[in-house]
Design an enzyme around this catalytic site. Structure first.
Site, PDB file in Angstrom:
ATOM      1  N   CYS A 386       2.068  -1.802  -0.592  1.00 45.80           N
ATOM      2  CA  CYS A 386       2.142  -1.144  -1.720  1.00 45.80           C
ATOM      3  C   CYS A 386       1.617  -1.988  -3.051  1.00 45.80           C
ATOM      4  CB  CYS A 386       3.444  -0.550  -1.973  1.00 45.80           C
ATOM      5  SG  CYS A 386       3.247   1.095  -3.056  1.00 45.80           S
ATOM      6  N   HIS A 525       3.834   2.571   2.704  1.00 43.80           N
ATOM      7  CA  HIS A 525       5.092   1.678   3.137  1.00 43.80           C
ATOM      8  C   HIS A 525       5.214   1.767   4.475  1.00 43.80           C
ATOM      9  CE1 HIS A 525       6.698   0.716  -0.696  1.00 43.80           C
ATOM     10  NE2 HIS A 525       6.146   1.632  -1.188  1.00 43.80           N
ATOM     11  N   GLU A 527       6.921   0.284   6.571  1.00 43.50           N
ATOM     12  CA  GLU A 527       8.245   0.080   7.037  1.00 43.50           C
ATOM     13  C   GLU A 527       8.918   1.101   7.202  1.00 43.50           C
ATOM     14  OE1 GLU A 527       6.867  -0.636   3.796  1.00 43.50           O
ATOM     15  OE2 GLU A 527       8.463  -0.582   2.446  1.00 43.50           O
TER      16      GLU A 527
HETATM   17  N1  GLN Z   1       4.311  -0.486  -8.992  1.00 43.69           N
HETATM   18  C1  GLN Z   1       3.210   0.220  -8.226  1.00 43.69           C
HETATM   19  C2  GLN Z   1       2.853   1.437  -8.341  1.00 43.69           C
HETATM   20  O1  GLN Z   1       3.539   2.358  -8.920  1.00 43.69           O
HETATM   21  C3  GLN Z   1       3.664  -0.190  -6.543  1.00 43.69           C
HETATM   22  C4  GLN Z   1       4.679   0.608  -6.217  1.00 43.69           C
HETATM   23  C5  GLN Z   1       5.256   0.111  -4.831  1.00 43.69           C
HETATM   24  O2  GLN Z   1       4.804  -0.868  -4.602  1.00 43.69           O
HETATM   25  N2  GLN Z   1       6.248   0.979  -4.255  1.00 43.69           N
HETATM   26  O3  GLN Z   1       1.741   1.797  -8.014  1.00 43.69           O
END
Ligand code: GLN
Length: 556
Positions: A386, A525, A527
């Protein structure tokens, strides 16, 4: 109120004495052994706080936000539930007081209670019961974990609702499991049962008499301690279940079976089912106990002091170790420690792999970019998740494509190279709750890419929780300079996406670097979907590469 589903049995898990005693793990492990008996089991978490969801809560207070396929932002206990069972969690499996009150108050506004006084009992408690019945549809056993500790003011409506359910459905259909802490007092060289007695008393005052008491303790529990708890708390001694601190939480299903927990529950609830088959869990425990070989993973993030905020991530890395039959040592590094005139070599010394996890807010982002650069230029296996993908994109734009001020508009709104940016539809959003790209989205993988090899598939689905995306205006340049876009979301929301040089069209989901031993980052994600019984392909591959790196480092 709907009638009780024809055959579903309910197990209610409450907690006493102190918080953080592993009520969630206890509920999840109970589900695991009942599932191992061939039963269809799922879980429901009821949280007493008034937030409508934990999505906007501070990770320092609340730990990780777990995301489900259907895009609910939930308590991290739902992660335990998925990891310990084969059930898939969704919105129905997580309920907060905030949601209950919101529903009841909205109903009142619509005039549904016209003329009536709206009260905690029966309106709030009825809504709690309705949610429980909804989550229980089609199950043999539904395990309901009541968040918080007995005695909390906010928890009362939930406890009242489960008391009523016992009244309505009877002892053969409902079981109360109370998880307590039995401290070992060193000066007396004794396990103390008094806090457990007090907490059971508190529970009884509100009309709930536990059927089973699960006692967390750091020492094995001698029979006389169990007898004492049995006598004072009015439960049979066999229903006092010891949960002694273990090296790994994955030992708990086996420990519970040895204590007879599943049998006691089945006896009370009239469940006829085969013995629990725990061969899988035994293999997992064996895997977790492996100490050699070992790999060290540097996790470069924020909140690194608060391990709970990276719960699913740590577990997924552990699963990667189980898959590769090695021990995974996690070294959490504060990203800010890589900023300014930091000696990066020294901070990142001794790592076999570098992981940059998800995150919000600008603090530490420059340090994360440096960690990516280190991994890319030194051939250290890298996994970005992410924000990790976004930082890898920024790093590549700056250091390979020469866009020196490249950044995400989250951190530098006026960058002339906004390589990570909001989609037009996100620009007007001002509400912070549940307005991100949340939940499962399909993703198409580039055939023959590292991603496709790891997954052994070309169509996958993964969970998201972010607002920003790789800006497709710059994708052409990144690809021209050697970055591979190996995962794309081509469905809904991909409308604004620019075309890739090879003609594909979509939002960037995975990037990788050909020629590097292992360099891959995902906008989703991974995970959240890793389970000990089925370690996630990206973590399996990452740990495999880190293991190879460890081997060659030793050989040098
Ligand atoms: N801050 C980033 C976004 O909002 C990444 C978010 C995250 O890593 N879950 O896109």
């Amino acid at each position: 109120m709907a009638p009780r589903p024809t055959h579903t049995k309910f197990i209610f898990v409450t907690g006493g004495v102190v918080s953080s005693i592993g009520k969630g793990i206890t509920a999840a492990s109970t589900a695991a052994i009942l599932e191992a008996r061939g039963l269809k089991v799922s879980l429901l978490k009821m949280d007493p706080y008034l937030n409508v969801d934990p999505g906007t809560m501070n990770p320092f207070q609340h730990g990780e936000v777990f995301v489900t396929d259907d895009g609910a932002e939930t308590d991290l206990d739902l992660g335990h539930y998925e990891r310990f069972t084969s059930a898939t969690m969704g919105r129905v499996n997580s309920v907060s007081s905030g949601q209950i009150y919101e529903t009841v108050i909205n109903r009142e506004r619509q005039g549904a209670y016209l003329g009536g006084t709206v009260q905690v009992i029966p309106h709030i408690t009825d809504e709690v019961k309705a949610r429980i019945l909804k989550a229980a549809e089609g199950l043999d056993v539904c395990i309901i974990e009541v968040g918080g500790t007995v005695g909390d003011i906010e928890g009362l409506p939930f406890l009242e609702a489960i008391r009523q359910m016992r009244q309505q459905y009877g002892v053969e259909n409902t079981a109360f499991m109370h998880v307590t802490y039995v401290p070992f007092i060193r000066t007396a060289d004794e396990l103390k049962t008094k806090p457990t007695q007090h907490s059971v008393n508190a529970l009884r005052e509100i009309g709930v008499q536990p059927d089973i008491i699960v006692c967390r303790s750091e020492k094995p529990m001698p029979p006389e301690v169990k007898r004492k708890i049995s006598l004072f708390c009015s439960v049979p001694a066999e229903n006092v279940i010891a949960a002694v601190d273990a090296q790994s939480v994955y030992e708990l299903p086996i420990a519970f079976k040895e204590e007879g927990l599943d049998q006691r529950l089945c006896d009370q609830l009239g469940i006829w089912a085969r013995e629990a088959r725990l061969a899988d869990w035994k293999r997992i425990v064996e895997g977790v106990r492996i100490t050699d070989p070992e790999v060290t993973i540097h996790v470069v993030g924020k909140y690194v002091d608060l391990k709970e905020s990276y719960k699913s991530l740590s577990e997924a890395l552990l699963h990667g170790g189980i898959a590769n039959r090695c021990k995974v040592r996690l070294h959490f590094i504060e990203a800010e420690d890589l900023e300014g005139d930091a000696d990066i070599d020294a901070v990142l010394y001794g790592g076999d792999g570098i992981l940059v996890p998800g995150g919000f807010g600008s603090r530490g982002t420059e340090g994360k970019i440096r960690a990516v650069e280190f991994a890319r230029t030194r051939g250290v296996p890298f996994l970005g998740i992410c924000l990790g993908l976004q930082m890898a994109t920024v790093e590549y734009s700056r250091n390979v494509c020469g866009m020196t001020d490249a950044n995400s508009t989250e951190f530098m709104p006026d960058s002339t190279h906004p390589v990570v940016d909001l989609l037009p539809e996100q620009r007007g959003v001002t509400d912070k709750g549940a307005t991100m790209r949340l939940g499962a989205y399909p993703c198409e993988l580039l055939p023959d890419s590292l991603a496709a090899r790891l997954y052994g598939a070309t169509s996958i689905s993964e969970r998201h929780r972010h607002r920003y995306e790789v800006n497709n205006d710059f994708v052409g340049e990144l690809v021209a300079k050697g970055l591979t876009i190996s995962g794309l979301h081509t469905g809904e929301r991909a409308g604004q996406a620019a075309r890739l040089p090879d003609g594909r069209n979509g939002l960037v989901e995975i990037i990788e670097l050909p020629g590097h031993p292992f360099f891959i980052a995902s906008q989703f994600h991974p995970e959240y979907k890793s389970r000990p019984k089925s370690p996630h392909p990206l973590f399996r591959g990452f740990i495999e590469a880190a293991l190879a790196n460890a081997g060659s480092r030793k050989a040098r």
